[in-house]
Motif scaffolding. Structure first.
Motif, PDB file in Angstrom:
ATOM      1  N   GLN A 225       0.829  -1.209   0.000  1.00 22.47           N
ATOM      2  CA  GLN A 225       0.000   0.000   0.000  1.00 22.47           C
ATOM      3  C   GLN A 225       0.863   1.259   0.000  1.00 22.47           C
ATOM      4  O   GLN A 225       0.548   2.240  -0.692  1.00 22.47           O
ATOM      5  N   TYR A 226       1.938   1.243   0.775  1.00 22.22           N
ATOM      6  CA  TYR A 226       2.840   2.402   0.790  1.00 22.22           C
ATOM      7  C   TYR A 226       3.456   2.615  -0.596  1.00 22.22           C
ATOM      8  O   TYR A 226       3.597   3.758  -1.051  1.00 22.22           O
ATOM      9  N   LEU A 227       3.828   1.516  -1.260  1.00 18.49           N
ATOM     10  CA  LEU A 227       4.385   1.627  -2.604  1.00 18.49           C
ATOM     11  C   LEU A 227       3.334   2.167  -3.571  1.00 18.49           C
ATOM     12  O   LEU A 227       3.637   3.001  -4.435  1.00 18.49           O
ATOM     13  N   ALA A 228       2.102   1.701  -3.436  1.00 17.26           N
ATOM     14  CA  ALA A 228       1.027   2.149  -4.338  1.00 17.26           C
ATOM     15  C   ALA A 228       0.761   3.635  -4.204  1.00 17.26           C
ATOM     16  O   ALA A 228       0.392   4.296  -5.187  1.00 17.26           O
ATOM     17  N   GLU A 229       0.935   4.181  -3.012  1.00 19.99           N
ATOM     18  CA  GLU A 229       0.675   5.608  -2.803  1.00 19.99           C
ATOM     19  C   GLU A 229       1.657   6.486  -3.576  1.00 19.99           C
ATOM     20  O   GLU A 229       1.388   7.668  -3.797  1.00 19.99           O
ATOM     21  N   ILE A 230       2.783   5.925  -3.997  1.00 15.47           N
ATOM     22  CA  ILE A 230       3.755   6.700  -4.764  1.00 15.47           C
ATOM     23  C   ILE A 230       3.287   6.910  -6.190  1.00 15.47           C
ATOM     24  O   ILE A 230       3.514   7.958  -6.784  1.00 15.47           O
ATOM     25  N   PHE A 231       2.593   5.929  -6.749  1.00 19.04           N
ATOM     26  CA  PHE A 231       2.220   5.967  -8.155  1.00 19.04           C
ATOM     27  C   PHE A 231       1.004   6.855  -8.392  1.00 19.04           C
ATOM     28  O   PHE A 231       0.047   6.843  -7.608  1.00 19.04           O
ATOM     29  N   PRO A 232       0.995   7.604  -9.481  1.00 14.90           N
ATOM     30  CA  PRO A 232      -0.121   8.519  -9.747  1.00 14.90           C
ATOM     31  C   PRO A 232      -1.442   7.822 -10.050  1.00 14.90           C
ATOM     32  O   PRO A 232      -2.507   8.364  -9.762  1.00 14.90           O
ATOM     33  N   MET A 233      -1.414   6.615 -10.619  1.00 18.80           N
ATOM     34  CA  MET A 233      -2.664   5.969 -10.990  1.00 18.80           C
ATOM     35  C   MET A 233      -3.509   5.624  -9.768  1.00 18.80           C
ATOM     36  O   MET A 233      -4.739   5.611  -9.841  1.00 18.80           O
ATOM     37  N   THR A 234      -2.884   5.321  -8.645  1.00 17.17           N
ATOM     38  CA  THR A 234      -3.638   5.039  -7.422  1.00 17.17           C
ATOM     39  C   THR A 234      -4.528   6.211  -7.053  1.00 17.17           C
ATOM     40  O   THR A 234      -5.715   6.041  -6.722  1.00 17.17           O
ATOM     41  N   HIS A 235      -3.995   7.409  -7.125  1.00 19.14           N
ATOM     42  CA  HIS A 235      -4.765   8.598  -6.753  1.00 19.14           C
ATOM     43  C   HIS A 235      -5.784   8.958  -7.837  1.00 19.14           C
ATOM     44  O   HIS A 235      -6.868   9.463  -7.525  1.00 19.14           O
ATOM     45  N   PHE A 236      -5.440   8.689  -9.097  1.00 13.47           N
ATOM     46  CA  PHE A 236      -6.388   9.016 -10.165  1.00 13.47           C
ATOM     47  C   PHE A 236      -7.610   8.108 -10.114  1.00 13.47           C
ATOM     48  O   PHE A 236      -8.732   8.568 -10.378  1.00 13.47           O
ATOM     49  N   VAL A 237      -7.430   6.818  -9.813  1.00 13.69           N
ATOM     50  CA  VAL A 237      -8.580   5.913  -9.713  1.00 13.69           C
ATOM     51  C   VAL A 237      -9.544   6.408  -8.642  1.00 13.69           C
ATOM     52  O   VAL A 237     -10.770   6.387  -8.823  1.00 13.69           O
ATOM     53  N   ARG A 238      -9.014   6.868  -7.530  1.00 17.22           N
ATOM     54  CA  ARG A 238      -9.882   7.412  -6.478  1.00 17.22           C
ATOM     55  C   ARG A 238     -10.574   8.686  -6.940  1.00 17.22           C
ATOM     56  O   ARG A 238     -11.758   8.908  -6.650  1.00 17.22           O
TER      57      ARG A 238
END
Length: 372
Positions: free
Chosen positions: A317-330
């Motif tokens: 989850q910490y690694l995912a927070e670095i990537f922009p797509m995680t925030h864009f999906v939300r």
């Protein structure tokens, strides 16, 4: 065929591969990353969904049910609210994915479960789920199978229907409603990063960098100039997906269309900045494609688009927070499906802005108008 000449070619290729450190690292890195992502980080078990409780009964049994459901670790009760309006605001902003509602007549409904007075007694509990995420619907279905009476008095499980599932934002539970908004992020990631990752490298391979050296263009102007043309291309792609999604799959756009494009623009710039950064690391277009692919897989798998984000281990989850797509999906699911505004989702927008600032700064610092 001469075996000696054949061996000489093989040795030559191996030596060249050894000198190409980036390609050699990718040979080991890609299978290692895939193994870790699929075997460790991708977990279909849903745990710790952010949730809220609306307890209108305020009884001992109601508190026991909340405690028992919390022990299942499927839902993580982070908020205790007093009104349905508070629940709606939390879900719109994406702060919760589910909510447990205990009605004021909870005790009476619980008694009706054991009586034969009514053939279809009303369920004592209600679970509200965020229908914009299909994974959350699956978690709620698991909780609905729990025997309510056994939570209060172990050994007295009843087959009655104990939980009513209320599906917000996607009551028909249509899969395209969940997948189409996320596909915007997938398409933009695969095109924007790859296009820009090859931009500067192409200039170097084709010999155009000599002309750029002779011009009074600064590294900042060169980097931004490479990014801007693809912004328009990205917005065109967003428009195509939106039009097809609405026309063919009847995907709703409940939030302001301007906010949809605002979120898309922020994500496009973030993806382009990642692509430009990659282009400053690669020495050839082939290496640029390799590095771009290296970022595709973790973004798609860890963003919550395909697999439950809450079911992943904390390091993933910490690694995912670095990537922009995680925030864009939300962002895109919040605006299109929940009708949220950008102002309500500002933490995700701030994360994209921070990613852009960091990657573009590094890319500008690494860009040199020199052939060496």
């Amino acid at each position: 065929m001469n075996l000696r000449r054949l061996i000489s070619i093989v040795v030559k290729e191996l030596r060249q591969l050894r000198r190409d450190r980036l390609t050699f690292a990718m040979i080991v890195g890609i299978p290692t990353m895939q193994l870790l992502l699929f075997g460790y980080a991708i977990n279909m078990d849903i745990r710790h969904l952010p949730a809220a409780v609306l307890d209108q009964a305020q009884t001992v049994h109601a508190r026991e049910v909340v405690a028992a459901l919390g022990q299942t670790e499927v839902m993580d009760f982070r908020y205790f609210v007093k009104t349905p309006q508070e629940l709606d605001a939390l879900m719109r902003a994406g702060k919760i994915s589910a909510a447990l509602v205990i009605p004021a007549d909870f005790e009476r409904r619980l008694i009706e479960q054991t009586s034969d007075a009514r053939p279809w007694p009303r369920p004592p509990l209600q679970i509200i789920v965020d229908g914009s995420d299909q994974v959350v619907q699956q978690a709620a279905a698991q909780l609905a199978l729990l025997p309510l009476q056994a939570l209060i008095n172990p050994g007295q499980a009843l087959p009655a229907r104990n939980v009513e599932i209320v599906n917000f934002y996607n009551p028909e539970r249509r899969a395209p409603v969940n997948t189409v908004p996320g596909l915007i992020g997938v398409i933009l990631t695969m095109t924007m990063v790859l296009f820009t990752a090859m931009a500067i490298v192409r200039e170097r391979e084709r010999g155009n960098l000599e002309f750029l050296i002779a011009t009074p263009v600064s590294p900042t102007e060169l980097t931004i100039g490479k990014v801007l043309p693809f912004v328009g291309i990205g917005l065109v792609q967003v428009t195509v997906v939106l039009v097809l999604g609405v026309a063919i799959f009847q995907v709703p756009i409940r939030g302001p269309l301007l906010d949809v494009y605002g979120a898309a623009l922020a994500f496009i710039v973030a993806s382009l900045s990642l692509g430009v950064f990659i282009s400053t690391l690669a020495q050839s277009q082939f290496q640029a494609m390799q590095l771009a692919f290296f970022t595709f897989l973790p973004q798609i798998l860890l963003s919550g688009f395909m697999f439950p984000f809450e079911g992943m281990p904390r390091p993933a989850q910490y690694l995912a927070e670095i990537f922009p797509m995680t925030h864009f999906v939300r962002l895109i699911r919040g605006i299109m499906l929940r009708g949220a505004h950008l102002s309500e989702l500002w933490p995700e927008l701030a994360a994209l802005a921070a990613f852009c600032a960091v990657t573009l700064t590094i890319a500008v610092l690494r860009t040199r108008k020199r052939l060496d």
